[in-house]
Structure formats: structure tokens, C-alpha cells
Scaffold this motif. Sequence first.
Motif, PDB file in Angstrom:
ATOM      1  N   TYR A  34     132.802  97.182  27.204  1.00 35.97           N
ATOM      2  CA  TYR A  34     131.989  96.172  27.110  1.00 35.97           C
ATOM      3  C   TYR A  34     131.033  96.688  26.124  1.00 35.97           C
ATOM      4  N   TYR A  35     130.845  96.302  24.812  1.00 38.11           N
ATOM      5  CA  TYR A  35     129.827  97.006  23.919  1.00 38.11           C
ATOM      6  C   TYR A  35     128.835  95.992  23.612  1.00 38.11           C
ATOM      7  N   VAL A  36     127.674  96.378  23.500  1.00 38.28           N
ATOM      8  CA  VAL A  36     126.427  95.609  23.150  1.00 38.28           C
ATOM      9  C   VAL A  36     125.640  96.651  21.955  1.00 38.28           C
ATOM     10  N   TYR A  37     125.907  96.343  20.746  1.00 41.07           N
ATOM     11  CA  TYR A  37     125.112  97.131  19.930  1.00 41.07           C
ATOM     12  C   TYR A  37     124.487  96.339  18.794  1.00 41.07           C
ATOM     13  N   PRO A  38     123.666  95.576  19.030  1.00 39.50           N
ATOM     14  CA  PRO A  38     122.999  94.586  17.773  1.00 39.50           C
ATOM     15  C   PRO A  38     122.663  95.287  16.546  1.00 39.50           C
ATOM     16  N   GLN A  39     122.381  96.942  16.591  1.00 41.46           N
ATOM     17  CA  GLN A  39     122.047  97.662  15.636  1.00 41.46           C
ATOM     18  C   GLN A  39     123.157  97.746  14.496  1.00 41.46           C
ATOM     19  N   MET A  40     124.695  97.685  15.041  1.00 39.07           N
ATOM     20  CA  MET A  40     125.413  97.613  14.013  1.00 39.07           C
ATOM     21  C   MET A  40     125.642  96.554  12.933  1.00 39.07           C
ATOM     22  N   LEU A  41     124.852  95.420  13.253  1.00 38.46           N
ATOM     23  CA  LEU A  41     124.746  94.525  12.144  1.00 38.46           C
ATOM     24  C   LEU A  41     123.745  94.851  10.896  1.00 38.46           C
ATOM     25  N   ASP A  42     122.726  95.665  11.440  1.00 45.20           N
ATOM     26  CA  ASP A  42     121.959  96.437  10.328  1.00 45.20           C
ATOM     27  C   ASP A  42     122.673  97.378   9.593  1.00 45.20           C
ATOM     28  N   TYR A  43     123.477  98.141  10.141  1.00 50.23           N
ATOM     29  CA  TYR A  43     124.098  99.037   9.629  1.00 50.23           C
ATOM     30  C   TYR A  43     124.969  98.589   8.531  1.00 50.23           C
ATOM     31  N   LEU A  44     125.844  97.174   8.846  1.00 50.50           N
ATOM     32  CA  LEU A  44     126.470  96.788   7.955  1.00 50.50           C
ATOM     33  C   LEU A  44     126.076  95.997   6.781  1.00 50.50           C
ATOM     34  N   LYS A  45     124.772  95.596   7.077  1.00 51.84           N
ATOM     35  CA  LYS A  45     124.076  94.806   6.017  1.00 51.84           C
ATOM     36  C   LYS A  45     123.673  95.858   4.984  1.00 51.84           C
TER      37      LYS A  45
END
Length: 350
Positions: free
Chosen positions: A159-170
Motif C-alpha cells: 500500500y503506497y501513498v506518495y503524492p509527491q510522485m506527481l510533482d516529480y513527474l510534472k
Amino acid sequence: MKHPRFTAWLCSAAALVLLAVPAFAQQPDALPPEDAPAAQVQTAPADVPSPTAETAQPAPDAEPPAADPQRTYVALGDSIVSGVGLPDFKYTEAAIGIDAAPNFEGYPEQCYVSLVGKGLGLDRQHAINLGLPGLTTGDLADMLHTGAMPQMNQQAGTYYVYPQMLDYLKRADVISVQIGSNDALVPALVALGNATNWKSEQLVATLISGVLRTPSFENLQRLNSGLSRLRLTREERKATTQLLLGGGTDAICEQAYQDAAVNMPQVVAQLRALNPDAQIILVGYTNPVPLLPEWTQLFRRLNALGKSLAAQNENVTYVPIPFAMTATDAHPTVSGHKYIANHILRAVKK
């Protein structure tokens, strides 16, 4: 699921699909085809382990340019991406499975994300490793909406929760994706656990420990000893045989492909929605269990899927890695990571 911590690392025990023995059959030499004559590419017999030659592979070919803080490389995927099996894979224990966030910038020096970053002249704040052990194509497609899995993956125990991954990708200029093996490996290993009433758990733990990562006669003996201690009942042997030889893994591989065929176009579309300009690199697959026809067919179809998606989408590149050397835990060796890095670097647009 009775064994969430065990199943969180199922991707590290892919060889168990064959009860691990054929995993000692080595992949062809890790040199790219253009770097080695065809006559030099050989496969060692399954009963004669080949030396891994971890340091024989040359460093990535690209000359590192000066560091460019405006350029960012982000790698998405599973345990292969994260560097499981290499020294210094970083994680912390979590309530469910593990927390891989320490590995985002603290990844192993020898993993291909590190090597690609160096080849592009990037520091670790601009070469990000978002590889998550146990991740499936469905999990990744879900996470690209909010950065979180909507619910625990019961089979994988993750179970992974990493909202910061979207910032990295953007803010990424290059995004590589290597995902899909767990779509088959996780359900196959769970099915094997169920077939053996989880007597296979200790054997899987041995594989996960990395003890068997270097092929040797002693390790083969250790593996055979672990197999002999399973002491399966008649019913358990029948269930295991049905799984491995009676079509059970055929059905698992077929379902895995169908899942990937639905999820991977979503992954590409969601990445493009997050970042209209980044180059997306779809990294191909190397089959860690080449002696099973159904697995060979699955990985062939997954590679064809990646190639097709790249052809259908602008600024998406497919990178095949057919000769990436893998260890007995189904993860790339150091040479394998160098080989993958070489091919990604060649594909990156200058």
C-alpha cells in the motif's frame, strides 16, 4: 492475506514459479548486441552456472555532460527499477509492507537509475527513482491519479501513498517506465503459497535474503535442501503440479497480459496528461524464467505491447532489453543494470 510482509516482497522471488531450480540458467551475456558479435552471445546450460562477471560490463557509453539543474529524469516501476538485490537498497518498515521513499533519492549506486543520472550529468535531486517493490500495472495506473493506491493490493501486501510522485513527474524531462512483471509473478507466487499451504514461505524467504543471488554449486545444494524440506502432502503436491504443469500458470499469464493491455495505455495517457512535453521511455522485459513456455510467451507479448504503445504515441520510445542479465532472485545483476542504463541513455533525446 495471511502473510502481508512476505507478499510485499513477492517480486523478489520470481524464480520460485519454477520451484527456483531453472533460475540457475543464465541469460545471455549482458553486452548489447551492437557491442558484441553474435557468436559471443551464449546461454549457459542450466546445470552449469556461469560466472556473473559483475564488473565486466563497460560503463554507460554516453559522455556525462555538465550538470543541468533544469533537466530531470524520473524512473517509474517496480523492484527492478528500485534496485532490489543490490547493496544499499533503502527502505523503512511500514504498517503495510515497506516505505520506499528513502530510495527515491538514496537509491543504490549500481542501479540503472543512478547510471542513467550520471550519464545525463544529473545529481540525485534531478534523477529520481520511483521504483516500488511489488507494484503492478494497475497499481501504477491508480497512483498516477492522486499519487496514492486507492486501497491495499491484497495479493502483494503493498500500500503506497506518495503524492509527491506527481510533482516529480510534472517537472520531468525524461520519464522511464518499467512495470508489468508483477502482474503475473505476484498471483503465481500467491497461488504457489496456497497450493503448498504456505510451506513454501521459508524457501521464498531464503531467495529474498539474497543468499542465492550468486550462482554456485553450494547455492544449488542449499536450494535443493530447501525444496526437500517442503515435505508436501499428496494433495499439496497435486495442487502444485496442477499449478506449474496443468495450466494454472497459463491462466495466470493470460490474465496478466490482459491486465497490462488495459492498464499500460492508461499509464501512458496519464503521464502525458501530467506532463505534455516529457519524453516517455517504455523499458522492455527480460524473462527471468525462460524455460517455461507460458512465461516466454507472456514476456514476448508484453514487449510487443510496449513497442506498439510507443508507435501509437508521440514522444514515446520503446527500449528493448532482451539480454539484461538477471540473478536467481529474478532481478538484474550489476551487469544487467549497466546494460539497461546503456540502452536508456542511447534512447534519450539530446
